[in-house]
Design a protein around this motif. Structure first.
Motif, mmCIF file in Angstrom:
data_model
loop_
_atom_site.group_PDB
_atom_site.id
_atom_site.type_symbol
_atom_site.label_atom_id
_atom_site.label_comp_id
_atom_site.label_asym_id
_atom_site.label_seq_id
_atom_site.Cartn_x
_atom_site.Cartn_y
_atom_site.Cartn_z
ATOM 1 N N LYS A 294 0.828 -1.212 0.000
ATOM 2 C CA LYS A 294 0.000 0.000 0.000
ATOM 3 C C LYS A 294 0.860 1.259 0.000
ATOM 4 C CE LYS A 294 -3.202 2.610 2.907
ATOM 5 N NZ LYS A 294 -2.284 3.768 2.917
ATOM 6 N N VAL A 295 0.458 2.246 -0.809
ATOM 7 C CA VAL A 295 1.096 3.561 -0.784
ATOM 8 C C VAL A 295 0.804 4.234 0.557
ATOM 9 C CG1 VAL A 295 1.046 5.878 -1.805
ATOM 10 C CG2 VAL A 295 0.973 3.859 -3.279
ATOM 11 N N GLY A 296 1.820 4.813 1.165
ATOM 12 C CA GLY A 296 1.627 5.561 2.400
ATOM 13 C C GLY A 296 1.281 7.006 2.109
ATOM 14 N N VAL B 239 5.510 6.720 -0.965
ATOM 15 C CA VAL B 239 4.797 7.578 -0.016
ATOM 16 C C VAL B 239 4.388 8.860 -0.712
ATOM 17 C CG1 VAL B 239 5.005 8.932 2.115
ATOM 18 C CG2 VAL B 239 6.024 6.641 1.984
ATOM 19 N N LEU B 240 3.146 9.278 -0.489
ATOM 20 C CA LEU B 240 2.640 10.536 -1.031
ATOM 21 C C LEU B 240 2.608 11.586 0.064
ATOM 22 C CD1 LEU B 240 1.339 12.021 -3.493
ATOM 23 C CD2 LEU B 240 -0.889 11.384 -2.515
ATOM 24 N N ALA C 245 -8.477 6.826 -0.049
ATOM 25 C CA ALA C 245 -9.295 5.688 -0.483
ATOM 26 C C ALA C 245 -8.645 4.975 -1.654
ATOM 27 C CB ALA C 245 -10.687 6.169 -0.860
ATOM 28 N N ALA C 246 -8.043 5.738 -2.570
ATOM 29 C CA ALA C 246 -7.363 5.123 -3.713
ATOM 30 C C ALA C 246 -6.186 4.277 -3.244
ATOM 31 C CB ALA C 246 -6.902 6.202 -4.693
ATOM 32 N N ALA C 247 -5.425 4.810 -2.273
ATOM 33 C CA ALA C 247 -4.293 4.052 -1.742
ATOM 34 C C ALA C 247 -4.763 2.798 -1.022
ATOM 35 C CB ALA C 247 -3.485 4.936 -0.793
ATOM 36 N N GLU C 248 -5.859 2.911 -0.268
ATOM 37 C CA GLU C 248 -6.386 1.763 0.468
ATOM 38 C C GLU C 248 -6.822 0.659 -0.489
ATOM 39 O OE1 GLU C 248 -6.497 0.384 4.210
ATOM 40 O OE2 GLU C 248 -6.349 2.545 3.887
ATOM 41 N N ALA C 249 -7.264 1.069 -1.695
ATOM 42 C CA ALA C 249 -7.712 0.091 -2.692
ATOM 43 C C ALA C 249 -6.555 -0.534 -3.461
ATOM 44 C CB ALA C 249 -8.681 0.753 -3.662
#
Length: 330
Positions: A45-47, A99-100, A162-166
């Motif tokens: 997952k992206v942080g 990470v964003l 939400a996009a990262a969680e997906a």
């Protein structure tokens, strides 16, 4: 001014200790000033990391959790966090997917997040960045070059989160965050001045019979000062200022945000006026959020943020979120 504090020097640390006591889903590092979701890093997952001066709660620490931020870096009151905090947060949430950084457009925040990005990349962390600059009230201010970052920060953190969680990759999460910022605009109004713990008195003079149109979240001056207006009149002015710049072709999510010192009774009444103006202007409202989310300590007043959404952005907005200040769908 009376405040529920011990001493100004420890107000941020005291608040962080309180968060740690209440929310077991968070790891709150009081000494290093970093708030991290307990299950970070999440594999693949992206942080998402954001932060800024304290005094705007629940922004940002209140938005750490599944479906939103992975970590937040609180600075001193109205003061940017330092690069070391951001690097520590990035390392804590990086699963190898990158990470964003979500950064409000204030000079200190921009400089420190840019420095942190270089340091984190030197340590092998891939960094993306979204700069939030949604405030239409003024261009350039005491704190920033260009437009200030205000209420749209919540939209970026929620929808990109939400996009990262997906499971979206970093480039996609970053693109979605930028798209949200491009489609969002805000305008704020102050009915009273803000009082910081260090000063202990109002930071600027706003006479009882006047209000400031276009105020910033640190008390920066706005477009103009006028005699007190009705909720009806304020809604007309604020919404028209946003629509003149945004010009949405589709439905919007509306955030009616309290600045910290305005009761919900007034905010809900003002929300009715915001919906009235949008209806008169032919703008459909897909969702509305009302409450104190991007505040300025004890300032009385509000801000209006509109974000034009398509089917994808609305789906990501509706996706489950579980943070201290925002939660639904779980």
């Amino acid at each position: 001014m009376k405040m529920l504090i011990n001493v100004p020097e420890t107000v941020v640390a005291d608040a962080l200790r309180g968060m740690a006591a209440v929310y077991p889903g968070l790891i709150v590092d009081v000494e290093n000033r970093v708030v991290v979701r307990r299950d970070a890093p999440v594999a693949g997952k992206v942080g998402l990391v954001s932060g800024g001066g304290s005094g705007h709660e629940p922004l940002h620490g209140g938005f750490v959790g599944p479906g939103m931020l992975s970590a937040a870096c609180p600075g001193e009151v109205f003061t940017s966090p330092v690069p070391d905090q951001m690097v520590r947060a990035a390392a804590a949430v990086d699963s190898g997917a990158g990470v964003l950084f979500i950064v409000k457009n204030y000079t200190g925040d921009v400089l420190n997040f840019d420095m942190a990005a270089e340091l984190a990349e030197d340590e092998g962390v891939q960094i993306g960045k979204v700069l939030v600059n949604d405030d239409v009230a003024v261009t350039d201010s005491l704190f920033t070059a260009g437009r200030r970052g205000t209420g749209a920060t919540l939209f970026v953190e929620k929808i990109a989160g939400a996009a990262a969680e997906a499971g979206a990759p970093l480039e996609r999460v970053e693109a979605i965050g930028r798209r949200v910022n491009e489609r969002a605009r805000s305008f704020g109004v102050a009915l009273s001045a803000v009082t910081t713990p260090a000063k202990g008195s109002p930071t600027f003079d706003l006479p009882p019979g006047e209000l400031e149109l276009g105020i910033g979240i640190h008390g920066e001056p706005g477009r103009e000062r006028r005699a007190m207006m009705t909720s009806h009149e304020i809604a007309d002015f604020a919404v028209d200022a946003v629509l003149a710049d945004l010009r949405p072709a589709g439905p919007v999510i509306a955030l009616v945000n309290g600045m910290g010192g305005t009761p919900l009774l007034e905010l809900y009444g003002f929300t009715a006026e915001v919906h009235r103006v949008l209806g008169e202007r032919g703008v459909a409202v897909a969702r509305t959020l009302v409450g104190n989310y991007v505040t300025s300590l004890d300032m009385a007043g509000c801000s209006v943020t509109l974000c034009e959404v398509d089917e994808e952005l609305l789906r990501l907005w509706d996706a489950p979120v579980e943070t201290a200040a925002l939660r639904w769908g779980r």
